[in-house]
Write an enzyme that holds these catalytic residues in place. Structure first.
Site: not given
Length: 402
Positions: A226, A255, A141
């Protein structure tokens, strides 16, 4: 009167139905707690998918936001500003990076890295034009743009959105031999999550990333980690790569880079990779804006100064031990690293979503993923006493009771 029911009905009537949230309408947050419109308090065990590692509405980040918002918010990159260089300096010193590319969202950071690594492949590695490949992992993801969902293996993410861009090769996660077999002279990069979060907090076998680092170095392949969910303390280290003592060539952050106040992301790398980008070849109106930089600088500062990373390591071990000790016919497995945890349920348990509603009714907000998994990721400011309170709910909902 504004109620949970009326707010949910408004969203349902006017909003695109691209999410399926739990039925709770939140109005306020502080630290590890959030409050709904009726004033009911919940312990947040999701942290906005790790975007609020520093806790909800951290007062120092809030102060930085307010002060900067009153001075200068946006210049675009047409001009310099007094926050961007300082942000570069501080994040580079903290992470050991040599070059920084500021963006807004995590997906933008991923897209930016793919562009830069492809260009590096042509200009530095010598891959023939339009032949560069990026290797990715099944169940990944990395976001939801057209470019990214094209190399997803999730049918919900891909279905109905093609045609997709070529140039990606998918291999199993955690399988170093599969990576070795997939590498060709046209391989520019390997894009991978240190822990697959959306897939259910899947942790690769020990030694996997050490071997990955060896293979990428041997074959001149750019290792892109990531760390948008795993980075900035979530796993008990500043970056999850530290668990195996490696360094990525490109690291993606987002984030928690803003503590949940503002969309901020960054591509961290070196002059060889990011140096291929010349003026006019990539950019963002909001990327690197002074408001974002001021917020990110303080988000990083409190993360370190308040020992949130150490707290995640210590209390992550404690939380995992407590969850593992639950005697339950429903639980198939419990796993985690730091405060990135998951509970797998047996299929016959009836699905994780139902258990998330039961937890909500006992004052704990967690989120289901992939039908039978409960994800647990509280803010890194959580205390042992607050974990003990949460465990009361987990025991009551999941435990075997005569």
């Amino acid at each position: 009167m504004t109620t949970t029911k009326t707010l949910i009905a408004l969203e349902d009537r006017l909003g695109a139905h691209n999410y399926r949230p739990l039925d709770v309408a939140l109005a306020r947050g502080e630290g590890v707690y959030v409050y709904d419109v009726d004033g009911t308090r919940y312990l947040d065990c999701l942290s906005a998918y790790s975007a609020v590692n520093q806790g909800h509405c951290h007062p120092k980040i809030l102060q930085a936001l307010v002060e900067q918002a009153g001075k200068l918010t946006l210049t675009s990159r047409a001009f310099h500003n007094d926050q961007l260089g300082l942000f570069y300096e501080e994040i580079a010193a903290l992470t050991g990076s040599h070059k920084v590319l500021p963006m807004n969202t995590g997906a933008e950071a991923v897209e930016s890295a793919i562009k830069a690594v492809r260009k590096w492949g042509y200009e530095v590695k010598g891959i023939p034009d339009d032949q560069a490949e990026i290797i990715v992992c099944a169940n990944n993801f990395h976001g939801r743009t057209i470019g990214i969902v094209g190399f997803s293996t999730d049918p919900d993410a891909r279905g109905g959105f093609g045609p997709f861009a070529p140039g990606f090769r998918v291999i199993p996660f955690g399988d170093a031999e599969a990576l070795e077999q997939a590498i060709t002279p046209n391989t520019a990069g390997f894009l991978v999550e240190p822990i697959q979060g959306e897939a259910g907090v899947l942790i690769p076998p020990p030694g996997y990333f050490a071997r990955v680092r060896e293979l990428c170095t041997a074959h001149n392949v750019v290792l892109i980690l990531d760390e948008i969910q795993t980075g900035l303390g979530r796993t008990g280290k500043l970056l999850a790569e530290e668990h195996e003592g490696i360094e990525a060539d490109v690291t993606l952050l987002g984030k928690a880079l803003s503590g949940g106040f503002y969309p901020v992301s960054a591509v961290l790398s070196n002059s060889e990779v990011l140096g291929v980008l010349q003026p006019g070849q990539h950019g963002s109106t909001f990327g690197g804006n002074p408001l974002a930089c001021a917020v990110a600088r303080m988000a990083l500062k409190v993360l370190v100064e308040e020992d949130m990373i150490g707290n995640a390591e210590r209390l992550g071990t404690y939380f995992l031990d407590q969850l593992t000790s639950i005697r339950s016919n429903h639980i198939k497995a419990v796993r985690g690293r730091g405060l990135m945890l998951a509970i797998d349920l047996h299929p016959e348990a009836g699905g994780a979503r139902d258990f998330c509603y039961r937890l909500r009714d006992r004052g704990v907000l967690a989120k289901d993923t992939h039908t039978d998994t409960i994800r647990i990721a509280p803010p890194l400011v959580i205390t042992k006493a607050q974990i003990d309170d949460a465990m009361g709910a987990f025991e009551a909902v999941l435990g075997d009771h005569p």
